[in-house]
Design an enzyme around this catalytic site. Structure first.
Site, short mmCIF file in Angstrom:
data_model
loop_
_atom_site.label_atom_id
_atom_site.label_comp_id
_atom_site.label_asym_id
_atom_site.label_seq_id
_atom_site.Cartn_x
_atom_site.Cartn_y
_atom_site.Cartn_z
N ALA A 80 -16.98 22.93 -18.82
CA ALA A 80 -16.88 24.29 -18.27
C ALA A 80 -16.77 24.16 -16.76
O ALA A 80 -17.01 23.09 -16.20
CB ALA A 80 -18.10 25.12 -18.66
N ASP A 81 -16.39 25.25 -16.09
CA ASP A 81 -16.28 25.23 -14.63
C ASP A 81 -17.40 26.01 -13.95
O ASP A 81 -17.77 25.72 -12.82
CB ASP A 81 -14.94 25.85 -14.20
CG ASP A 81 -13.77 25.01 -14.65
OD1 ASP A 81 -13.92 23.78 -14.72
OD2 ASP A 81 -12.71 25.59 -14.96
N VAL A 82 -17.90 27.03 -14.64
CA VAL A 82 -18.97 27.86 -14.07
C VAL A 82 -20.17 27.79 -15.01
O VAL A 82 -20.06 28.06 -16.21
CB VAL A 82 -18.51 29.33 -13.93
CG1 VAL A 82 -19.62 30.19 -13.32
CG2 VAL A 82 -17.24 29.43 -13.10
N LYS A 118 -19.25 25.26 -10.29
CA LYS A 118 -19.95 26.43 -9.74
C LYS A 118 -21.23 26.65 -10.55
O LYS A 118 -21.19 26.69 -11.78
CB LYS A 118 -19.08 27.67 -9.84
CG LYS A 118 -17.91 27.66 -8.89
CD LYS A 118 -18.07 28.78 -7.86
CE LYS A 118 -16.88 28.90 -6.93
NZ LYS A 118 -16.78 27.85 -5.92
N ARG A 131 -14.07 29.62 -19.19
CA ARG A 131 -14.57 28.43 -18.50
C ARG A 131 -16.02 28.61 -18.03
O ARG A 131 -16.50 27.86 -17.17
CB ARG A 131 -13.67 28.13 -17.28
CG ARG A 131 -12.20 27.91 -17.64
CD ARG A 131 -11.99 26.66 -18.48
NE ARG A 131 -12.45 25.48 -17.77
CZ ARG A 131 -12.78 24.34 -18.40
NH1 ARG A 131 -12.71 24.24 -19.69
NH2 ARG A 131 -13.21 23.31 -17.69
#
Ligand SMILES: [Mg+2]
Length: 270
Positions: free
Chosen positions: A20-22, A54, A216
């Site tokens: 995932a990104d966040v 993030k 994400r």
């Protein structure tokens, strides 16, 4: 899977177990229990930083201010910025300012909580239009009595979050949902508005800061009816951790099903 060859001593990430990104983390029961950090979680957070992910912390606990959370995280070894901390107090302030500008509020909350309201231009009064119940660890009978009189006269009933208990290292603390049940019993009123998880005000605060691609985002928490439901309500993937509120038996009997279940948030990095 992302393979890494960490060159720092602090972070030794081998790979992410969920891509995932966040990453949105609950705090109590997910990152720490009371003042005790959950084992391995700090390394995991540092690894996410190293990977450029993030990270936000979303807490329903309205007994502390964002500055106090920054100090608490710093004490356990993690340096965050104020933008990374989203509390149910932030959500309540946003709600009051946008939906009820100029209305007066009778708060049941700690001194830091009421200071935060005043700092944000919320007018406080004993004869208020709105009763705002927060995680008041200094609650006393006179406050409950006053709140009940106002609710009987038709004041709007706003609570910061619905959690019945807050986990700690020595056992559960009665939380806002339980205090609200007391006032509901005495006034016959149910809360009109709930600001924190599982509702969407906290997601709005994050969306105001960054562009979020829901696919994400991973919401990580220990409680099904707040953290996991918040993730589901907002279209995020969800990770339940078993370090706080929820046992495997509770999970099996619940209709709220997370995308993933780990023993601890430390397992996000293996
Ligand atoms: Mg929690």
């Amino acid at each position: 899977m992302i393979n890494l060859n960490s060159k720092t001593k602090e972070t030794k990430p081998r790979s992410l177990t969920i891509d995932a990104d966040v990453f949105l983390f609950d705090l109590d029961g997910t990152i720490y229990l009371g003042d005790v950090l959950i084992k391995g979680v700090l390394d995991m957070l540092k690894a996410l930083n190293y990977l450029g992910k993030k990270v936000f912390f979303l807490t329903n606990n309205s007994s502390k201010t964002i500055d106090e959370y920054l100090v608490k995280l710093k004490k356990i070894g993690y340096t965050a910025t104020s933008e990374q901390i989203v509390t149910s107090t932030s959500a309540a302030i946003m709600y009051l300012k946008t939906s009820h500008p100029g209305k007066t509020v009778f708060p049941l909350g700690t001194v830091p909580f009421t200071n935060e309201l005043e700092k944000n231009g919320i007018k406080l009064s004993e004869n208020a239009d709105i009763v705002l119940l927060a995680f008041d660890t200094d609650i006393n009978y006179n406050k409950l009595w006053r709140a009940n009189v106002l609710l009987d006269s038709g004041a709007l009933f706003v609570i910061t979050h619905p959690d019945l208990t807050c986990p700690s290292d020595i056992g559960n603390m009665p939380d806002v949902g339980s205090l609200a049940a007391l006032l509901s019993s005495s006034s016959g009123r149910k809360p009109d508005i709930i600001c924190g998880k599982p509702y969407s005000l906290m997601a709005d605060i994050i969306n105001n800061q960054i562009h979020v691609n829901k696919d994400r985002v991973l919401m990580v928490g220990d409680r099904l009816y707040t953290d996991i439901l918040f993730g589901i309500n907002n279209g995020y993937r969800t990770l339940l951790v078993l370090t706080g509120d929820t046992t495997e038996i509770m999970l099996q009997s619940s209709d709220i099903k997370p995308s993933y279940v780990y023993k601890t948030a430390a397992e996000i990095i293996n």
